[in-house]
Design an enzyme around this catalytic site. Structure first.
Site, PDB file in Angstrom:
ATOM      1  N   HIS A 174      -3.633   7.441   1.868  1.00 56.91           N
ATOM      2  CA  HIS A 174      -3.905   6.031   1.432  1.00 56.91           C
ATOM      3  C   HIS A 174      -5.567   5.839   1.961  1.00 56.91           C
ATOM      4  CE1 HIS A 174      -3.933   1.870   0.828  1.00 56.91           C
ATOM      5  NE2 HIS A 174      -3.807   1.584   2.007  1.00 56.91           N
TER       6      HIS A 174
ATOM      7  N   CYS B  74       0.941  -1.076  -0.173  1.00 52.25           N
ATOM      8  CA  CYS B  74      -0.009   0.089   0.003  1.00 52.25           C
ATOM      9  C   CYS B  74       0.757   1.333   0.138  1.00 52.25           C
ATOM     10  CB  CYS B  74      -0.943   0.049   1.007  1.00 52.25           C
ATOM     11  SG  CYS B  74      -2.071  -1.259   1.227  1.00 52.25           S
TER      12      CYS B  74
ATOM     13  N   ASN C 205     -10.119  -0.006  -0.406  1.00 52.98           N
ATOM     14  CA  ASN C 205      -8.845   0.137  -0.531  1.00 52.98           C
ATOM     15  C   ASN C 205      -8.001  -0.695  -1.607  1.00 52.98           C
ATOM     16  OD1 ASN C 205      -5.861  -0.198   0.107  1.00 52.98           O
ATOM     17  ND2 ASN C 205      -6.401  -0.930   2.304  1.00 52.98           N
TER      18      ASN C 205
END
Ligand code: UT7
Length: 322
Positions: free
Chosen positions: A249, A113, A279
């Site tokens: 994020h 990520c 996500n």
């Protein structure tokens, strides 16, 4: 002094958009639980013809067009992904071929990520070295391919997509002028076991599925993200009060709220797309950035902070005068 200036952004999403209600028909979950615990309402899921490389190439084309360039102007592609099309060659070289770029430097970066933040620092350093001039920095993922669709604690959280940014090396005498002002990265491998894929080329010989101890990751995320944003701002001689927009994020709306509160940043300065995209790992920051650029919120000369944290753990932040 050479500075890396953002001259274009782009993004791409798979055609298929899946709501929480649709997921709840296959998995023991509910729209209510997902919205309350994560803020997620929709995610896009790649079809058989859509891959990390095709999504990345579409995002890259949009970013190149926004920069007013042609693909041949690009001499560096850094692509962040944890879900490459193949073990090798690097997905960046597939994107290069799809864009028809005859010759450039192209490679992948793997920091899950945080991958886009890692890719930004690498590309920025290469541009400032004076060797490369125009970089495509891409975050692209198809996490749907590594989800365990029987595990409701993870499969509802992720989606697929890609985001891209064109960085151009420009001479600049103005210390606070446009460009990347500071980047800061971290990794702490002691936490490998909290967020990982239970397969791999050199271990099981399989691709594996994503596993996460969500509550533990959450706890670390808020602390690490607030800290790394302050560090990056400090390196640029700035404070949270100077920030126009945070582009975080997009893992969980509660993490976004808690991190903003820790830095005393008003919620209105935080770009939120987790409700629409879920996500998307390395794609989430550039997807959110492109969304806010295209809807007119982020404008030239705004001070923006990108941040992300993910498996490893890895985490990082970048301060950019847009
Ligand atoms: O991108 C990398 C970074 N990743 C992250 O930042 C993710 C960080 N973690 C999180 O976002 C949150 O921890 C989650 C969203 C993953 C989970 O939220 P939580 O508030 O920490 O929930 P929990 O794991 O403590 O689970 C609470 C309850 C459990 O039931 P019991 O044991 O209390 O009876 C779970 O079994 O919720 C249950 N549960 C669900 N229920 C309905 C877990 N997943 C689901 C689900 N639907 N999908």
């Amino acid at each position: 002094m050479i500075r890396s200036i953002v001259t274009g952004t782009g993004s791409a999403l798979p055609t298929r958009r899946v709501s929480n209600e649709e997921l709840a028909q296959q998995v023991d979950t509910s729209d209510e639980w997902i919205v309350e615990r994560t803020g997620i309402r929709f995610r896009h899921i790649a079809g058989p013809e859509e891959t990390t490389a095709t999504l990345a190439a579409d995002a890259a084309k949009a970013a190149i067009a926004a920069a007013g360039l042609s693909a041949q102007d690009i001499d560096l592609i850094v692509l962040a992904t944890a879900t490459p099309d193949q073990t090798f060659p690097a997905t960046a070289t597939k994107v290069q071929a799809m864009l028809g770029i005859a010759d450039c430097v192209a490679f992948d970066v793997a920091a899950v990520c945080s991958g886009f933040l890692y890719a930004v620092q690498v590309a920025d350093a290469m541009l400032r070295s004076g060797v490369q001039r125009r970089a495509l920095v891409i975050g692209a993922e198809t996490f749907s391919r590594i989800l365990d669709w029987e595990d409701r604690t993870t499969c509802v959280l992720f989606g697929d997509g890609a985001g891209a940014m064109v960085l151009e090396a420009r001479e600049s005498a103005d210390a606070d002028g446009r460009g990347i002002l500071a980047t800061r990265l971290h990794a702490d491998g002691r936490h490998n076991g909290l967020l990982y894929v239970d397969g791999g080329v050199s271990t099981t010989g399989t691709v594996g599925k994503l596993r996460m101890k969500g509550r533990e990751v959450f706890r670390h995320a808020v602390v690490n993200l607030a800290q790394v944003m302050e560090e990056a701002l400090g390196l640029a001689g700035l404070t949270p009060a100077d920030v126009d927009w945070v582009v975080p994020h997009q893992a969980n709306a509660r993490i976004l709220d808690a991190t903003a509160r820790k830095l005393d940043l008003p919620a209105g300065k935080v770009i939120v797309t987790v409700d629409q995209h879920a996500n998307t790992s390395a794609a989430s920051v550039p997807l959110a950035l492109d969304t806010a650029v295209r809807d007119g919120r982020i404008r030239e000369n705004d001070l923006i902070v990108l941040e992300a944290m993910g498996g490893g753990f890895t985490w990082g932040a970048a301060v950019i005068r847009f």
